[in-house]
Design an enzyme around this catalytic site. Structure first.
Site, PDB file in Angstrom:
ATOM      1  CE  LYS A  21      -8.048  -6.066  23.263  1.00  0.00           C
ATOM      2  NZ  LYS A  21      -7.024  -5.329  24.042  1.00  0.00           N
ATOM      3  NE  ARG A  90      -6.570  -5.965  28.548  1.00  0.00           N
ATOM      4  CZ  ARG A  90      -6.897  -6.573  29.680  1.00  0.00           C
ATOM      5  NH1 ARG A  90      -8.158  -6.542  30.103  1.00  0.00           N
ATOM      6  NH2 ARG A  90      -5.991  -7.207  30.394  1.00  0.00           N
ATOM      7  N   GLY A  99      -0.308  -3.503  20.714  1.00  0.00           N
ATOM      8  CA  GLY A  99       0.615  -2.637  21.435  1.00  0.00           C
ATOM      9  C   GLY A  99       0.628  -1.192  20.979  1.00  0.00           C
ATOM     10  CG  MET A 101      -4.222   2.634  19.788  1.00  0.00           C
ATOM     11  SD  MET A 101      -5.860   2.555  19.067  1.00  0.00           S
ATOM     12  CE  MET A 101      -6.054   0.813  18.733  1.00  0.00           C
ATOM     13  NE  ARG A 332      -4.366 -10.250  19.144  1.00  0.00           N
ATOM     14  CZ  ARG A 332      -3.711  -9.243  19.690  1.00  0.00           C
ATOM     15  NH1 ARG A 332      -4.248  -8.038  19.694  1.00  0.00           N
ATOM     16  NH2 ARG A 332      -2.524  -9.420  20.243  1.00  0.00           N
ATOM     17  CG  HIS A 450       5.814  -4.597  21.320  1.00  0.00           C
ATOM     18  ND1 HIS A 450       6.899  -4.046  20.664  1.00  0.00           N
ATOM     19  CD2 HIS A 450       4.732  -3.930  20.858  1.00  0.00           C
ATOM     20  CE1 HIS A 450       6.488  -3.075  19.878  1.00  0.00           C
ATOM     21  NE2 HIS A 450       5.177  -2.975  19.969  1.00  0.00           N
ATOM     22  NE  ARG A 556      11.227  -3.810 -19.318  1.00  0.00           N
ATOM     23  CZ  ARG A 556      11.006  -4.689 -18.338  1.00  0.00           C
ATOM     24  NH1 ARG A 556      11.685  -5.830 -18.309  1.00  0.00           N
ATOM     25  NH2 ARG A 556      10.134  -4.437 -17.395  1.00  0.00           N
ATOM     26  NE  ARG A 609       9.671  -2.227 -24.975  1.00  0.00           N
ATOM     27  CZ  ARG A 609       9.810  -1.597 -23.813  1.00  0.00           C
ATOM     28  NH1 ARG A 609       8.757  -1.069 -23.210  1.00  0.00           N
ATOM     29  NH2 ARG A 609      11.004  -1.505 -23.245  1.00  0.00           N
ATOM     30  CD  GLU A 736       4.905   2.658 -24.804  1.00  0.00           C
ATOM     31  OE1 GLU A 736       5.555   2.562 -23.755  1.00  0.00           O
ATOM     32  OE2 GLU A 736       5.217   2.091 -25.866  1.00  0.00           O
ATOM     33  CB  SER A 755       0.715  -4.845 -24.185  1.00  0.00           C
ATOM     34  OG  SER A 755       1.359  -4.963 -22.937  1.00  0.00           O
ATOM     35  N   GLY A 757       1.458  -0.004 -21.456  1.00  0.00           N
ATOM     36  CA  GLY A 757       2.715   0.309 -20.771  1.00  0.00           C
ATOM     37  C   GLY A 757       2.455   1.437 -19.799  1.00  0.00           C
ATOM     38  CB  THR A 758       0.906   1.454 -16.435  1.00  0.00           C
ATOM     39  OG1 THR A 758       1.776   0.494 -15.838  1.00  0.00           O
ATOM     40  CG2 THR A 758      -0.376   0.773 -16.884  1.00  0.00           C
ATOM     41  CG  ASN A 759       6.549   1.600 -15.963  1.00  0.00           C
ATOM     42  OD1 ASN A 759       5.776   1.487 -15.024  1.00  0.00           O
ATOM     43  ND2 ASN A 759       7.513   0.739 -16.192  1.00  0.00           N
ATOM     44  CG  ASP A 760       7.008   5.477 -21.573  1.00  0.00           C
ATOM     45  OD1 ASP A 760       7.580   6.487 -21.151  1.00  0.00           O
ATOM     46  OD2 ASP A 760       7.603   4.579 -22.197  1.00  0.00           O
ATOM     47  CB  CYS A 822       3.562  -5.168 -19.900  1.00  0.00           C
ATOM     48  SG  CYS A 822       3.729  -3.823 -21.084  1.00  0.00           S
ATOM     49  CE1 TYR A 842      -0.132  -9.142 -20.882  1.00  0.00           C
ATOM     50  CE2 TYR A 842      -1.806  -9.805 -22.457  1.00  0.00           C
ATOM     51  CZ  TYR A 842      -0.658  -9.091 -22.161  1.00  0.00           C
ATOM     52  OH  TYR A 842      -0.040  -8.335 -23.124  1.00  0.00           O
TER      53      TYR A 842
END
Length: 866
Positions: A21, A90, A99, A101, A332, A450, A556, A609, A736, A755, A757-760, A822, A842
């Site tokens: 502001k 303000r 709204g 603050m 703004r 608001h 899968r 896979r 993985e 590739s 496998g970030t989960n495992d 993946c 990718y």
């Protein structure tokens, strides 16, 4: 350190120091626009005060000097009987927090000089209206006196005098002001009569509002740094409540709901700013100014066009008109719906106001997500009972149970319910309930209230100004057009049309428009990293391709075995000696699956896979199911129970799964490979040149990969000889396990692609079970032990370092090695930025996250070029 800057000293580039502001007020001053003079106390002063708790003497002196300079510039002073200086105070953070603050208007008035203001303006009602507003706002903001206490007195006096407060006489205002002073006394407070003391209290209160609960919630929701602080803007007052040729309003240079290129906003005659944004009165459309002050309206339109071109974005303006003269109080970049954001971004490029790169950077990933808002099924909508209509404040369609308080909304949502928050008007204190609700309905307020602004920012369906709704909050009921609804009744809300319906209406996803397609094409043209999808069903594949996926990064195969006949064949293979017969059935299913999948993906790459989960996932559980399986497979119950017990594992995620199945039971991988290659060959002979990509999961040792890959190659060569054809193919591995990252150079000698496998990989690195993390992740985040769920946002310091190491090791052996991601984090914007930085080819994510990923990889490419 300089703590105070006049508007003449700043500019738009100083948002970190002056807040959005303050920087924009300075920029508009620099442009010569009609901005009431003033100054800004910096965000650094705020953070110093919050850290030390000390309002130091140096800051006090700078502010006093700034007030004296303001007096010279305006010709007004505090407590003057002829030229009375009043100011607004303000907040204004670097990033807009509408709204969240605090604000105080008319500061400088007291019991004595209010009469001077009345004489100066020859308008006692105006003067006392300004004073009662100051007392109310100051008590609420500075002394935390509940606003409801002042509201109750207003209601009591309105009832007593049988008129609205805006119509009070001088004597009636004086009586109300006396009642307000009594509220101070009841709360053991005294309203300070010295304007400098008022100002000091007000500045400290605005500083402290940076850490109020609603502001913290809003920052967490919008990922705004807690250490930025807020600036404080002190500005000479102009009065929209000084008569019928005065007023206040909010204007958007384009429609914030649809994106149409038209001045859009609202205006209230004889009112101050909070009357509009708080929704206390339902305002008139912005065009109403043209009827009563055409010259002012023309000036407003001209300024709106100038500011939009200057900032190269749609602007949200706050303005006041005092006795026919226009003043700007803020500009703004305007909050807008996701649909409007896309249209505005694309239109600004076509109008040569902006560039494609700027358009991409303007769009937030959350806005792409919001664009996929549901709409009501047309056929169901035609049969629905219309209850009432209001203003279409934020688009979308939602269904839920009526609740009347933010607290109740939170309670029911925590129990798994969907709710619609129904309020007379919302206030910043309602932010958590608004966040929890599927939709918001207010009886008062307009398109810039608001509720409307916050709902659009969150992508929440919202209807405002539904005056037919008469709420009795204490009784938890609402009367709408002779219908009585109570808490828990279900309603359907259409934020696009402003209509409210009784009962539940079925929803469906909205259709993607041409602006979305155009922006996504720009993203693809700029991006350096491709976006694939995790998909294996026909529906998922079609959805992913419709959303612009450039391939499939993870198909899968285990999900293909859970149909009734397929599961029976799978259990036959696991539990009986009739393994060849079972595989013969399974290969028919798999060939049909892969043929259809290749037909959909065509020339786009698809990484398939091989079977990954442990065998026990396919087995029956519970006596009845075991008995049924035993009958189907001509086994005894004891035999099935014995097999189930033999295959049970203490920790199945670390057990007999992934490549370990390929080692111990190679026939299943041979069957799947045969189905993949034969399906691809069939397409080749039909004119579609498929290059199948086969991925072996859960590799830890290079020797595992070497063994299983060789088995697959031998199977493929047998097929080529039998079919008298050879086609290209690739066999890669999923990375993985932490050990796989450490020996990635060895794996790269054997693999055609990697590739991640970030989960495992996250599970194995942290030792967190991804199925059980929900039991404690909330406590970890609340106590600051984890900023994010590492299964949703990549742990860059740990898991990320492993991925980066593996990329470097793999490329050291094979510089052109194709590498992708993946796991779930493949669709997370923050994670994608890291993956792009370390050089992956990718990312692959769930179908509905593909558009977000396409936007994110383009943004990252632009950032890396700048």
């Amino acid at each position: 350190m300089k703590n105070v800057y006049s508007f003449a000293e700043g500019n738009a580039s100083m948002k970190s120091l002056l807040g959005g502001k303050g920087a924009n007020l300075a920029e508009m001053t620099r442009l010569g626009l009609p901005v009431p003079p003033g100054f800004t106390v910096t965000t650094e002063a705020c953070m110093s005060f919050l850290e030390t708790g000390v309002y130091n003497e140096a800051l006090r002196l700078e502010i006093e000097q700034a007030i004296r300079a303001l007096a010279r510039e305006t010709g007004k002073t505090f407590n003057s009987s002829n030229h009375l200086l009043l100011v607004s105070v303000r907040s204004g953070a670097k990033f807009s927090m509408p709204g969240m603050m605090d604000t105080i208007l008319n500061l400088g008035l007291n019991n004595q000089n209010v009469t001077a203001l009345a004489k100066m303006t020859d308008n006692y009602i105006f003067a006392y209206d300004c004073y009662r507003r100051l007392l109310q706002m100051f008590g609420d903001v500075v002394f935390a006196i509940p606003k409801s206490q002042f509201d109750a007195q207003i209601s009591r006096h309105e009832l007593k005098y049988d008129k609205n407060v805006s119509d009070f006489s001088e004597g009636e205002f004086i009586t109300l002001i006396d009642a307000f002073h009594q509220i101070y006394q009841i709360n053991q407070r005294v309203f300070p009569q010295d304007p400098y003391v008022q100002l000091e209290y007000a500045i400290q209160a605005v500083f402290n509002s940076w850490n109020n609960h609603r502001a913290k919630v809003y920052r967490a929701l919008n990922q705004i740094d807690d250490n930025l602080g807020t600036a404080v803007n002190i500005q000479s007052m102009v009065f929209g409540n000084s008569g019928q040729r005065s007023g206040t309003g909010v204007a958007f240079t384009r429609n914030p709901s649809t994106g149409e290129n038209e001045l859009f906003g609202e205006f209230l005659v004889n009112a101050q700013g909070e009357d509009v944004v708080a929704g206390l009165r339902t305002p008139q459309p912005i065009e109403s100014i043209q009827q009563i002050m055409p010259t002012v309206f023309d000036e407003l339109q001209k300024i709106a066009r100038l500011l939009e071109r200057h900032y190269r974005d749609m602007q949200d303006l706050e303005f006041t008109i005092e006795h026919g003269k226009l003043y700007l109080l803020q500009t703004r970049n305007g909050k807008r719906s996701a649909k409007a954001a896309l249209k505005i971004a694309v239109d600004l490029v076509s109008e040569k106001i902006s560039t494609k790169e700027a358009a991409i950077l303007k769009i937030n990933p959350d806005e792409i997500n919001q664009l996929l808002h549901p709409i009501f099924v047309e056929s169901e909508l035609k049969k629905a009972t219309l209850l009432a209509s209001g203003l279409p404040a934020s688009p979308g369609a939602a269904v839920g149970k009526i609740v009347f308080t933010a607290e109740r909304a939170k309670e029911l949502v925590a129990l798994g319910e969907k709710v619609v928050l129904v309020r007379r008007e919302t206030s910043p204190e309602d932010i958590e309930g608004m966040l929890a609700a599927e939709a918001i309905v207010t009886t008062y307020g307009g398109m810039t209230s608001h509720a409307a602004v916050v709902a659009r920012g969150m992508g929440t369906c919202c209807v405002t100004g539904c005056e037919a709704a008469k709420i009795e909050e204490a009784q938890k009921i609402v009367r709408i057009n002779n219908q009585l609804l109570t808490e828990g009744d279900i309603v359907s809300i259409d934020g696009t049309t402003g209509r409210i319906y009784i009962g539940e209406i079925e929803t469906e996803l909205s259709k993607i428009d041409e602006n979305f397609q155009k922006l996504m094409q720009w993203c693809d043209d700029i991006a350096k990293v491709k976006v694939y999808a995790n998909a294996e069903t026909v529906l998922d594949l079609r959805t992913a391709l419709d959303f612009g996926a450039k391939g499939v990064g993870l198909a899968r195969t285990e999900h293909m075995f859970f149909g009734v006949e397929r599961l029976r064949a799978m259990r036959q293979w696991i539990l009986t000696e009739q393994k060849s017969e079972a595989l013969a059935q399974l290969i028919l299913f798999q060939k049909a699956d892969f043929y259809q999948m290749f037909k959909l993906t065509k020339e786009k790459p698809m990484i398939i896979r091989l079977l990954d989960p442990p065998m026990h996932e396919f087995l029956p559980h519970g006596y009845r199911e075991i008995q049924k399986v035993a009958e189907e497979l001509s086994l005894t119950v004891a035999e099935v129970e014995q097999s189930v017990a033999a295959l049970a594992e203490v920790n199945p995620m670390l057990g007999h799964r992934g490549v370990r199945i390929g080692v111990t039971a190679p026939d299943i991988y041979r069957m799947q490979t045969t189905a993949i290659i034969q399906s691809a060959i069939k397409h080749w002979r039909e004119g579609l040149e498929i290059i199948p990509k086969i991925m072996i999961p859960l590799i830890a040792e290079a020797s595992e990969l070497k063994l299983v890959k060789q088995q697959l190659i031998e199977q493929i060569q047998t097929i080529f000889q039998a079919k008298n054809i050879e086609i290209p193919y690739e066999i890669g591995t999923m990375i993985e396990l932490p050990r796989a990252c450490l020996v990635a150079d060895q794996l790269a000698e054997k693999a055609d692609f990697f590739s991640f496998g970030t989960n495992d990989l996250t599970q194995m690195t942290y030792g967190f079970s991804r199925d059980d993390i929900g039991k404690f992740i909330g406590d970890y985040q609340e106590k600051g032990l984890l900023a994010n769920d590492p299964f949703q946002v990549l742990d860059i310091d740990g898991v990320g370092r492993l991925v980066e190491m593996a990329v470097q090791k793999g490329r050291a052996i094979e510089p052109n090695l194709s590498i992708g991601v993946c796991g779930e984090v493949g669709g997370n914007p923050e994670s994608i930025a890291f993956f792009q930085k370390i050089g992956v080819n990718y990312v692959s994510c769930s179908p509905y996250r593909v558009p977000i990923a396409r936007l994110t990889v383009a943004k990252e490419a632009i950032h890396r070029l700048s």
